[in-house]
Design a protein around this motif. Structure first.
Motif: not given
Length: 352
Positions: A11-12, A27-28, A72-73, A91-93
């Motif tokens: 995030x940021x 989920x998107x 893309x969030x 972004x999911x890591x």
């Protein structure tokens, strides 16, 4: 919570982690429906298979201004006792294992702890600083007023089960800066989330994980990806071919690590400190795939943008490619990883 694993997200341009014990699903980002007089951090609600879930902007929870929402969030759904809430992230890591003694409360000079206790500590992982958040400290506050507000409003306005195109003007427009095309995708996602799992239409977007192997960018179906992790303490397996690298202990679960380069007709290279293991599940097969880098944990691709593979664009074995697509200023090859495991000759005496 005694679990020392953390679900990390970006995030940021910062890396955050939340205990996996709270994570329900991801989920998107869909279209959200706003509720008047909701707390500042609450952007709206989403109908998740018949259950109305409040969604908050994690930026605002941190005392920051929210940014424009993008396709893309993602939304991470957190569960505390019997309640659920979603948070918007960029972004999911990967899932990280962080021991308690690796966490410090001494934050950097430019990092402050917000008054609502969102930030709980810091830890270092592979050279990155991970900002840890304990949802117990702030989900309870959301429980006390947000859920009651949502319940009261739902009882008065049944239009919240609709998309924003059908909702009266008293509701704020979600993502006002989005293009009409982007807004349509947000709306389709919201409509899709209303349906049971078996009825959801996944034909309009193809979620991929973008990885790099030998400087080749590859897209892999996100549905078979379980997580990403560092490669540590690999135990070789006697009498196995070179592509069977060995076994790895993944939080008490033994996972066989394989190298798919020979199947793709790419040269074998040594594992480096930056190499990652992509943990995948294909039918009853659980394995780790060596990759050089994970470029993006979730990339949403319109299937109409997939083109046929040509010999001029890639040297990878075409038998295991589903096509190619534009990714930024580059091209990615879409890899059929399930086919590699089921018919690519990777399995040796059921080791993988």
């Amino acid at each position: 919570m005694t679990d020392n694993t953390y679900f990390s997200f970006g995030l940021n341009d910062r890396l955050y982690g939340i205990s996996t014990a709270y994570v329900e699903e991801v989920f998107p980002l869909p279209e959200l429906v706003s509720i008047p007089e909701a707390p500042r951090e609450m952007i709206g609600v989403v109908n998740l298979r018949g259950e109305m879930i409040p969604v908050i902007d994690f930026n605002r929870s941190l005392g920051l201004d929210s940014s424009n929402y993008r396709l893309t969030d993602s939304v991470i759904v957190l569960r505390r006792e019997k309640t659920k809430v979603g948070i918007i992230v960029n972004q999911v890591c990967e899932v990280l294992a962080i021991a308690p003694d690796e966490i410090t409360t001494e934050l950097e000079p430019n990092q402050t702890v917000s008054e609502n206790g969102v930030i709980g500590g810091l830890s270092r992982h592979a050279g990155d600083i991970v900002i840890l958040s304990d949802p117990e400290n702030w989900l309870s506050a959301i429980d006390s007023h947000t859920f009651k507000l949502v319940e009261n409003y739902l009882s008065q306005d049944r239009n919240l089960s609709q998309s924003s195109a059908d909702i009266p003007s008293k509701h704020a427009v979600f993502a006002p800066n989005a293009t009409p095309e982007e807004r349509e995708v947000f709306r389709e996602r919201a409509n899709n989330l209303k349906l049971p799992f078996e009825s959801q239409d996944l034909t309009r977007v193809k979620p991929l994980t973008i990885i790099a192997i030998n400087q080749q960018l590859l897209g892999i179906d996100l549905g078979i990806v379980r997580e990403f992790t560092d490669i540590q303490q690999v135990t070789p397996i006697p009498c196995c071919p070179p592509h069977i690298v060995g076994n790895m202990n993944l939080r008490g679960e033994i996972v066989t690590l394989v190298d798919i380069r020979p199947v793709l007709k790419l040269p074998l290279t040594a594992i480096t400190r930056s190499s990652k293991a992509l943990i995948v599940e294909v039918e009853e097969i659980l394995a780790g795939v060596i990759v050089d880098d994970v470029r993006e944990s979730m990339f949403l691709l319109n299937p109409l943008q997939i083109i046929a593979v040509t010999p001029e664009t890639t040297s990878i074995n075409h038998d295991y490619l589903q096509g190619e697509a534009v990714y930024g200023e580059k091209m990615i090859s879409i890899l059929d990883l399930a086919k590699i495991f089921l018919s690519g000759g990777l399995i040796v005496e059921q080791v993988v």
